[in-house]
Enzyme design. Structure first.
Site, short mmCIF file in Angstrom:
data_model
loop_
_atom_site.label_atom_id
_atom_site.label_comp_id
_atom_site.label_asym_id
_atom_site.label_seq_id
_atom_site.Cartn_x
_atom_site.Cartn_y
_atom_site.Cartn_z
CE1 TYR A 145 -3.67 2.53 0.53
CE2 TYR A 145 -2.40 3.32 2.40
CZ TYR A 145 -3.45 3.48 1.51
OH TYR A 145 -4.25 4.58 1.59
CG ASP A 240 5.69 3.54 1.16
OD1 ASP A 240 5.96 4.10 2.24
OD2 ASP A 240 4.52 3.48 0.70
CE LYS A 268 1.57 4.27 8.39
NZ LYS A 268 0.17 4.19 8.69
N1 PMP Z 1 2.75 3.96 2.57
C1 PMP Z 1 2.62 3.00 3.48
C2 PMP Z 1 3.60 1.87 3.49
C3 PMP Z 1 1.59 3.05 4.43
O1 PMP Z 1 1.46 2.08 5.33
C4 PMP Z 1 0.71 4.15 4.41
C5 PMP Z 1 -0.44 4.29 5.41
N2 PMP Z 1 -0.78 3.20 6.11
C6 PMP Z 1 0.88 5.14 3.43
C7 PMP Z 1 1.92 5.01 2.53
C8 PMP Z 1 -0.02 6.32 3.35
O2 PMP Z 1 0.20 7.15 4.43
P1 PMP Z 1 -0.95 8.17 4.92
O3 PMP Z 1 -2.07 7.33 5.43
O4 PMP Z 1 -0.26 9.00 5.96
O5 PMP Z 1 -1.33 8.98 3.73
#
Ligand code: PMP
Length: 427
Positions: A145, A240, A268
């Protein structure tokens, strides 16, 4: 279900004015059924719902709360920042301090741009990669994701082709067409794509430890090979690290596995529980961003003073507390406890863990990709989830998520969690 009255009323009221009653889909308990708990407050490893029930929390806001909830030093840092003004839309020294801390920790990052979410970080990284390479094609992996931008909402096409179909409404076919989604941990699939379309490839974006299909570690040598193949075809490698950054090691997964991506997406932990993300990488690529370069990116609240203060304090406390050794120890305790149950009861289940990220898959494993991650029964998970909730343990309300352990979790709470799992799995 005990005492869920207030949460039920709150949910019904919310549904009238908020689609699905929640501001992010997985909060709605869609895959486990029942009424989502509405949270009144949190402290340390605990959250308390509006019915007054306290739970040991393994969601931890989906990762940011690595120090536990309402850490007194983070709260004080945010209060102090707020008293001096909550947003200026102009540069502050604190932003440079946080950028310096990130550059010092993350091996591949020479320059960094602060944004407000992980989604913004991944969007910006892909735009930079496309601008830098002059190519359009993006490769991602099934079950990873990367936020909710159009070009990541792509179901795996059968085989290696681009021209994948969008996996949600409202996404133009053209946005999805330039994304290919391949099985995670399958080098053969990526090699085939490289043979056919290597010269069109702008970038590969990957979670270096997949944590959005449950925790799936990279196979030995997988990340190294992605690096080599990207170099061979003139494509950029994007890690990511929104989940893994500042969590699986001080410098993230790239430190743990010794592979340097060209660009890194962060979120995060780096915002300490406030809205903050970041994209960083080699200066040559990062300097393509406006105002220096021709790649446009901007944000009214980017580098927000409260978020930056929370992030700076979180990174400082992590260093002081020898955090990563401790998180490894806590994660190992939970893993051993859960694995012990699986073995004693001969359950068709498996535990997957990297540091303080862990998933109990209700299928025998080994879990190496999305297909194997999805092999467990969703009904079994729903039953397990609700039994744990009744025992005072708040797990992610989906089988496809990581459990997050924080520095505020203690041995006794982990033991309580394992004991609850023993009872929940007996059902
Ligand atoms: N990349 C990863 C690996 C994630 O786990 C997430 C959110 N869970 C995101 C991107 C997107 O981050 P946000 O919810 O802060 O937009």
């Amino acid at each position: 279900m005990l005492n869920g009255e207030k949460s039920r009323e709150a949910f019904e009221r919310a549904e009238k004015v908020i689609p699905g009653g929640v501001n992010s889909p997985v909060r709605a308990f869609g895959s486990v059924g029942g009424t989502p708990r509405f949270i009144a407050s949190a402290a340390g490893p605990h959250i308390v719902d509006i019915d007054g029930r306290r739970y040991i929390d393994y969601v931890c806001s989906w990762g940011p709360m690595i120090l536990g909830h309402a850490h007194p030093e983070v709260v004080a840092a945010v209060q102090e920042a707020a008293a001096g003004g909550t947003s200026f839309g102009a540069a502050t020294e604190r932003e440079t301090l946080l950028a310096e801390e990130i550059v010092e920790r993350v091996p591949s990052v020479e320059k960094v741009r602060l944004v407000s979410s992980g989604t913004e970080a991944t969007m910006t990284a892909v735009r930079l990669a496309r601008a830098y390479t002059g190519r359009d094609l993006v490769v991602k992996f099934d079950g990873c994701y990367h936020g909710h931008a159009d070009h990541f909402q792509v179901r795996a096409g059968s085989g290696l082709a681009t021209g994948s179909i969008p996996s949600g409404a409202g996404i133009p076919a053209t946005a999805a067409a330039a994304t290919a989604s391949l099985p995670y941990n399958d080098l053969g699939a990526f090699e085939s794509l490289c043979r056919e379309q290597g010269s069109e490839l702008a970038c590969v974006i990957v979670e270096p430890v997949a944590a959005n299909m449950g925790v799936v570690p990279p196979a030995e040598g997988y990340l190294q090979e992605l690096r080599r193949l990207c170099d061979a075809h003139g494509a950029l490698l994007i890690f990511d690290e929104v989940i893994t950054g500042f969590r699986v090691a001080r410098g993230g997964a790239q430190e743990l596995y010794g592979v340097k991506p060209d660009l890194t997406c962060m979120g995060k932990v780096v915002g300490g529980g406030l809205p903050l993300g970041a994209v960083g990488g080699r200066a040559l690529i990062m300097d393509r961003l406006a105002p220096l370069g021709d790649v446009y990116q901007a944000g009214t609240l980017s580098g927000n003073p409260l978020a930056v203060a929370a992030g700076l304090k979180t990174l400082e406390v992590l260093d002081r507390e020898n955090a990563f050794a401790r998180l490894e120890q806590l994660g190992a305790q939970l893993e051993e406890g859960l694995r012990g149950i699986v073995e004693r009861k001969h359950l068709p289940a498996s535990v997957s863990r990297v540091g303080s990220l862990l998933t109990l898959f209700l299928s025998p494993g080994p879990v190496v990709d999305f297909t194997s991650a999805a092999a467990g029964s969703r009904d079994d998970f729903a039953r397990f989830f609700h039994a744990m909730l009744e025992h005072g343990i708040y797990l992610p309300p989906s089988p496809f998520e990581a459990w997050f352990v924080s520095l505020a979790h203690e041995e006794a709470q982990l033991a309580e969690t394992v004991a609850a799992a023993e009872r929940a799995l007996a059902m």
